[in-house]
Design a protein around this motif. Sequence first.
Motif, PDB file in Angstrom:
ATOM      1  N   ASP A  11     -27.717 -29.844 -63.723  1.00  6.59           N
ATOM      2  CA  ASP A  11     -28.484 -28.747 -63.118  1.00  6.59           C
ATOM      3  C   ASP A  11     -29.994 -28.951 -63.271  1.00  6.59           C
ATOM      4  OD1 ASP A  11     -26.527 -27.069 -61.977  1.00  6.59           O
ATOM      5  OD2 ASP A  11     -25.924 -26.425 -63.978  1.00  6.59           O
ATOM      6  N   ARG A  16     -26.984 -20.435 -48.919  1.00  5.94           N
ATOM      7  CA  ARG A  16     -25.636 -20.908 -49.243  1.00  5.94           C
ATOM      8  C   ARG A  16     -24.611 -19.977 -48.610  1.00  5.94           C
ATOM      9  NH1 ARG A  16     -28.761 -22.782 -53.355  1.00  5.94           N
ATOM     10  NH2 ARG A  16     -28.152 -24.779 -54.272  1.00  5.94           N
ATOM     11  N   THR A  43     -25.732 -15.123 -51.698  1.00  6.98           N
ATOM     12  CA  THR A  43     -24.918 -16.203 -52.279  1.00  6.98           C
ATOM     13  C   THR A  43     -25.808 -17.284 -52.904  1.00  6.98           C
ATOM     14  OG1 THR A  43     -24.693 -16.954 -50.005  1.00  6.98           O
ATOM     15  CG2 THR A  43     -22.758 -16.009 -51.017  1.00  6.98           C
ATOM     16  N   THR A  44     -27.031 -17.421 -52.384  1.00  3.24           N
ATOM     17  CA  THR A  44     -27.974 -18.371 -52.984  1.00  3.24           C
ATOM     18  C   THR A  44     -28.258 -17.959 -54.431  1.00  3.24           C
ATOM     19  OG1 THR A  44     -28.953 -18.659 -50.820  1.00  3.24           O
ATOM     20  CG2 THR A  44     -30.254 -19.429 -52.676  1.00  3.24           C
ATOM     21  N   VAL A 102     -26.208 -16.158 -56.252  1.00  3.73           N
ATOM     22  CA  VAL A 102     -24.965 -16.353 -57.020  1.00  3.73           C
ATOM     23  C   VAL A 102     -24.926 -17.781 -57.554  1.00  3.73           C
ATOM     24  CG1 VAL A 102     -22.435 -16.371 -56.892  1.00  3.73           C
ATOM     25  CG2 VAL A 102     -23.723 -14.605 -55.702  1.00  3.73           C
ATOM     26  N   SER A 103     -25.377 -18.698 -56.720  1.00  2.00           N
ATOM     27  CA  SER A 103     -25.422 -20.096 -57.132  1.00  2.00           C
ATOM     28  C   SER A 103     -26.382 -20.279 -58.325  1.00  2.00           C
ATOM     29  CB  SER A 103     -25.858 -20.921 -55.922  1.00  2.00           C
ATOM     30  OG  SER A 103     -26.084 -22.219 -56.264  1.00  2.00           O
ATOM     31  N   HIS A 121     -24.639 -18.976 -61.494  1.00  7.80           N
ATOM     32  CA  HIS A 121     -23.695 -19.944 -62.063  1.00  7.80           C
ATOM     33  C   HIS A 121     -24.440 -21.071 -62.783  1.00  7.80           C
ATOM     34  CE1 HIS A 121     -19.896 -18.343 -60.783  1.00  7.80           C
ATOM     35  NE2 HIS A 121     -20.335 -18.158 -59.551  1.00  7.80           N
ATOM     36  N   LYS A 122     -25.541 -21.486 -62.179  1.00  8.34           N
ATOM     37  CA  LYS A 122     -26.362 -22.547 -62.790  1.00  8.34           C
ATOM     38  C   LYS A 122     -26.869 -22.066 -64.155  1.00  8.34           C
ATOM     39  CE  LYS A 122     -28.680 -25.027 -59.645  1.00  8.34           C
ATOM     40  NZ  LYS A 122     -29.230 -26.304 -59.324  1.00  8.34           N
TER      41      LYS A 122
END
Lengths: 315, 98
Positions: free
Chosen positions: A35, A184, B45-46, B48-49, B52-53
């Motif tokens: 990451d 996304r 959702t960006t 959300v990513s 998670h990161k």
Amino acid sequence: MEFKDYYQVLGVDPQADAKAIKTAYRKLARTYHPDVNPDPGAEDKFKEVAEAYEVLKDTERRAEYDELRRYGGARPGEGFEPPPGWESNAYGAYNGRFSEEDFSEFFSSIFGGGFRQAQGSQTSGAGMRGQDIEIEVPIFLEETVQEISKPVSYRIPVSVDGQLQYEHKTLNVKIPVGISEGERIRLKGQGTPGHGSAPAGDLYLHVRLVPHPLFDVEGHNLVITVPVAPWEAALGARVVVPTLEGKINLTIKPHSQSGQRLRVKERGLHGKSGRGDLYAVLKVVMPDYHNDKTDELWQQLSREARFDPRAEWER
Amino acid sequence: MELQVSYQELCEYDEIDEAVVLRVVEYNIAAPVTGRDVASWHFRTTDVSWIHKALRLRRDLDIDWIAVATIIDLLKQQQSLAEENRRLRQQLRRFFSE
């Protein structure tokens, strides 16, 4: 199968205490975490480091590993097989860092049974949710101004009889109007299958706008560089300029400058708060062709204009 | 197909603890796009990513929320600057002759 020297992976002495092992892991994890490190090899290196730490941080598991190491696993250049009848007792302390596919064959051959049982106990026998998959999807600017369907192909890692294999999948995905760079799109349940009855992971489509030969993107605005002749900039002109949806006539006012930006309303990309604009940036271009007559005309202009473009330097 | 995820879905489907969601908002790792009260929050959702990161970094590097938020902030800045740099270079190439 090759014996993995986890002490070497973490760069610590086999006698190192838990604190030294943790310090070494954190240092390497900081460097190779996928990451924060975009290098293609970083993820594999991180997995190797994390696997080593997974074993060495746990007293029971480390003791078993050390036993195997003494058994002869550390002999260089020779293949490694666990002793006949080997079974790990180190069930606990798995913290969910990995899914099964992330472990090396070496790890699975030693701790496989224990690992799977530890997983089961964590999720009340329901298994573990599949991993999410993220792929980049190139989108042309023209595709953002109307809803389109786009085929998307990707690979899913699946475990078949303990072997890692890849399954190819293609989906037809609706791309919404106004999608922008970096967004996304989530497709639920289209990622890696879950373990047991657990749900599959998701597929994330990471939108990348394909660089356009004519237009640049600034937020929801588009920028086009419009080459103009010196006399068009001086006298004004109407020039035909392409947009994403056909051509328009652009009026260039007399005495325009190179670099000047002209705004054409609502000819940019679709956004949440309406449509962006198109900016035409004028670029004055000298003609390639010249002859005696044109040279004479430039000289005449030079005498008449009395223009010093570097006058600012004298101040 | 989703571009937004609700708070409830984030907690249940993505299996993220409620307290963790509050933390990521508190540290500005992700910001809800709609919803006044917590239960009606929706996230892009960006984001959300990014969440998670952040969770992976916190778990794998064993660091606290302030450190996670600082890394995420710098990663976002780096991504945005790289994108701006790419765009400006492209514009310069169009404007100047080789």
